[in-house]
Design an enzyme around this catalytic site. Structure first.
Site, PDB file in Angstrom:
ATOM      1  N   ASP A 204      38.759  43.938  39.317  1.00 18.19           N
ATOM      2  CA  ASP A 204      38.515  42.572  39.006  1.00 18.19           C
ATOM      3  C   ASP A 204      37.056  42.453  38.457  1.00 18.19           C
ATOM      4  O   ASP A 204      36.454  43.300  38.375  1.00 18.19           O
ATOM      5  CB  ASP A 204      38.786  41.815  40.250  1.00 18.19           C
ATOM      6  CG  ASP A 204      37.725  42.102  41.311  1.00 18.19           C
ATOM      7  OD1 ASP A 204      36.899  42.682  41.279  1.00 18.19           O
ATOM      8  OD2 ASP A 204      37.913  41.271  42.367  1.00 18.19           O
ATOM      9  N   ASP A 206      33.682  39.998  39.616  1.00 21.38           N
ATOM     10  CA  ASP A 206      33.355  39.094  40.664  1.00 21.38           C
ATOM     11  C   ASP A 206      31.995  38.358  40.181  1.00 21.38           C
ATOM     12  O   ASP A 206      30.959  38.979  39.696  1.00 21.38           O
ATOM     13  CB  ASP A 206      32.801  39.813  41.790  1.00 21.38           C
ATOM     14  CG  ASP A 206      33.962  40.844  42.254  1.00 21.38           C
ATOM     15  OD1 ASP A 206      34.915  40.376  42.991  1.00 21.38           O
ATOM     16  OD2 ASP A 206      33.862  41.958  42.268  1.00 21.38           O
ATOM     17  N   ASP A 288      37.239  36.804  40.682  1.00 21.77           N
ATOM     18  CA  ASP A 288      36.752  36.315  41.850  1.00 21.77           C
ATOM     19  C   ASP A 288      35.634  35.316  41.793  1.00 21.77           C
ATOM     20  O   ASP A 288      34.513  35.968  41.402  1.00 21.77           O
ATOM     21  CB  ASP A 288      36.454  37.156  42.651  1.00 21.77           C
ATOM     22  CG  ASP A 288      36.931  37.342  44.289  1.00 21.77           C
ATOM     23  OD1 ASP A 288      37.230  35.979  44.530  1.00 21.77           O
ATOM     24  OD2 ASP A 288      36.991  38.132  44.930  1.00 21.77           O
TER      25      ASP A 288
HETATM   26  N1  DCP Z   1      33.440  42.213  49.804  1.00 24.08           N
HETATM   27  C1  DCP Z   1      32.999  42.757  51.229  1.00 24.08           C
HETATM   28  N2  DCP Z   1      34.395  42.677  52.062  1.00 24.08           N
HETATM   29  C2  DCP Z   1      35.687  42.533  51.599  1.00 24.08           C
HETATM   30  C3  DCP Z   1      35.794  41.848  50.390  1.00 24.08           C
HETATM   31  C4  DCP Z   1      34.678  41.917  49.455  1.00 24.08           C
HETATM   32  O1  DCP Z   1      32.200  43.172  51.662  1.00 24.08           O
HETATM   33  N3  DCP Z   1      36.526  42.364  52.247  1.00 24.08           N
HETATM   34  C5  DCP Z   1      32.192  42.520  48.977  1.00 24.08           C
HETATM   35  C6  DCP Z   1      31.942  43.966  48.667  1.00 24.08           C
HETATM   36  C7  DCP Z   1      32.555  44.188  47.390  1.00 24.08           C
HETATM   37  C8  DCP Z   1      32.563  42.880  46.619  1.00 24.08           C
HETATM   38  O2  DCP Z   1      32.435  41.850  47.647  1.00 24.08           O
HETATM   39  O3  DCP Z   1      31.899  45.137  46.548  1.00 24.08           O
HETATM   40  C9  DCP Z   1      33.399  42.684  45.576  1.00 24.08           C
HETATM   41  O4  DCP Z   1      34.778  42.854  46.042  1.00 24.08           O
HETATM   42  P1  DCP Z   1      35.876  44.003  45.311  1.00 24.08           P
HETATM   43  O5  DCP Z   1      37.338  44.006  46.136  1.00 24.08           O
HETATM   44  O6  DCP Z   1      35.902  43.145  43.930  1.00 24.08           O
HETATM   45  O7  DCP Z   1      35.039  45.088  45.300  1.00 24.08           O
HETATM   46  P2  DCP Z   1      34.384  45.831  43.956  1.00 24.08           P
HETATM   47  O8  DCP Z   1      33.711  45.217  42.882  1.00 24.08           O
HETATM   48  O9  DCP Z   1      33.246  46.867  44.852  1.00 24.08           O
HETATM   49  O10 DCP Z   1      35.153  46.842  43.383  1.00 24.08           O
HETATM   50  P3  DCP Z   1      36.255  46.817  41.974  1.00 24.08           P
HETATM   51  O11 DCP Z   1      35.517  47.658  41.105  1.00 24.08           O
HETATM   52  O12 DCP Z   1      37.589  47.598  42.786  1.00 24.08           O
HETATM   53  O13 DCP Z   1      36.581  45.763  41.653  1.00 24.08           O
HETATM   54 MG    MG Z   2      35.121  43.817  42.136  1.00 21.11          MG
END
Ligand code: DCP
Ligand code: MG
Length: 364
Positions: A204, A206, A288
């Protein structure tokens, strides 16, 4: 005996927030295996076990070279008996039986496919699995009730399970900025999540939204969503498809920001505008959005940049080592009984007594 007298091959700190974890590392064959077991444990709602495998994988990501022999791992933190057994098997035979049988199992494959639907978590997927659902297509003609987000998730299943590229993330950024500037001039948007850590693709996109004048950001999210919503139907343009308002995170999470999970309709980045015009190629992308007051912005950026394990360990370190409580809003010193202010991530690391780790090294 000689082994025991040798100094350890590697030294690794205990908490992920105390060490540098670059995106590219030298042990992917091992970390992928451990992360699959972590994922499978999460599907079984065994969080402790899932975190243990995730931590073991994360330690291997920090090593400066590829592991050849199990003895090299002597003295490293977070490597439990089970993880070591899996690593040893892979080093010796090239693969782990447990990992391969998990990968092939009907339950793992079904849970992976079903939790891959936007709006479907482990609990729902597990209930469906027990009722005989195996694939997203099984839901199309079943009795199962789907909420609006899940319906959108099913409809755009393929797109939403295709990685989002950095170029696509940047294109989404332009649209979000347009929307935000239209409803609140001077507001600032920041790309967070995996892309801020330097990832070239993600599941996604963010964004964190704030305004330098405290209070101006209040009530911003519905206005942004409404602005995006009214763009729908303009033929051939990027548009906004669906939104799912929070709170979709577990209630234990102390995040109280305005948040919106959305799906954007993004014109294909791979073909030229004339081609696009002809074929109407587009892709559904998960976005997001989070709004933060300016005074909490540094904490919000730190909290939303991840990785998830890095965040978990930051909070754990704050509590266990510093007797402080950290979340995406603030840092509370339980000993002095007061909130500690900060206007940058560097300041927060410093308040925690941690060496600053740049976002590109938070890929724990
Ligand atoms: N986050 C967190 N706890 C959660 C959800 C999110 O600490 N339950 C924080 C850390 C993540 C960030 O928000 O890095 C963004 O969430 P993502 O699920 O989008 O994760 P990433 O962006 O790191 O990975 P991806 O590349 O799969 O989107
Ligand atoms: Mg993400």
């Amino acid at each position: 005996d000689k082994l025991r007298l040798d100094p350890p091959e590697f030294t690794v700190k205990n908490y992920a927030c105390q060490r540098r974890t670059p995106l590219k590392h030298n042990n992917t064959h091992l970390t992928h295996a451990l992360e699959l077991l972590a994922e499978s444990a999460a599907f079984g709602e065994n969080e402790g076990r899932s975190v243990a495998f995730t931590r073991a994988a994360s330690v291997l990501k920090t090593l400066p070279r590829s592991v050849q022999r199990i003895e090299e791992l002597r003295g490293l933190p977070c490597l439990g008996e089970h993880s070591l057994r899996v690593i040893k098997e892979i080093l010796e035979y090239g693969a782990s039986q447990e990992v391969e049988s998990t990968r092939q199992s009907e339950q793992y494959q079904a849970m992976k496919a079903l939790t891959g639907i936007f709006g479907v978590g482990v609990k729902t997927a597990d209930r469906w699995y027990r009722e005989g659902v195996r694939r997203p297509s099984d839901l199309m003609d079943s009795e199962q009730k789907l909420n609006q987000a899940q319906q959108a998730g099913l409809q755009h299943y393929k797109d939403l399970n295709t990685c989002v590229s950095k170029a696509e993330a940047d294109a989404i950024g332009v649209i979000v900025d347009q929307a935000v500037q239209a409803v609140l001039p001077g507001a600032q948007i920041t790309l967070t999540g995996g892309f801020r850590r330097g990832k070239e693709s993600g599941h996604d996109v963010d964004f964190l939204i704030t305004h330098p004048e405290e209070g101006k950001e209040e009530g911003l999210m519905p206005k942004v969503v409404n602005w995006l919503d009214t763009q729908v139907g303009q033929k051939g343009q990027n548009s906004y498809l669906e939104s799912k308002d929070g709170p979709a995170r577990p209630p234990s999470n102390m995040d109280r920001f305005e948040r919106c999970f959305s799906i954007f309709k993004l014109e294909s980045q791979s073909c030229s505008p004339p081609e696009r015009e002809k074929s109407h190629q587009w892709k559904a992308v998960r976005v997001d959005l989070v709004v933060s007051p300016f005074s909490q912005f540094a904490f919000a950026v730190l909290g939303w940049t991840g990785s998830k394990l890095f965040e978990r360990d930051l909070r754990r370190y704050a509590g266990q080592v510093k007797n402080m409580s950290l979340n995406s809003h603030s840092l509370f010193d339980s000993h002095q009984r007061c909130f500690l202010r900060a206007t940058s991530e560097e300041e927060i690391f410093s308040l925690l007594g941690l060496e600053y780790i740049p976002a590109c090294d938070r890929n724990a």
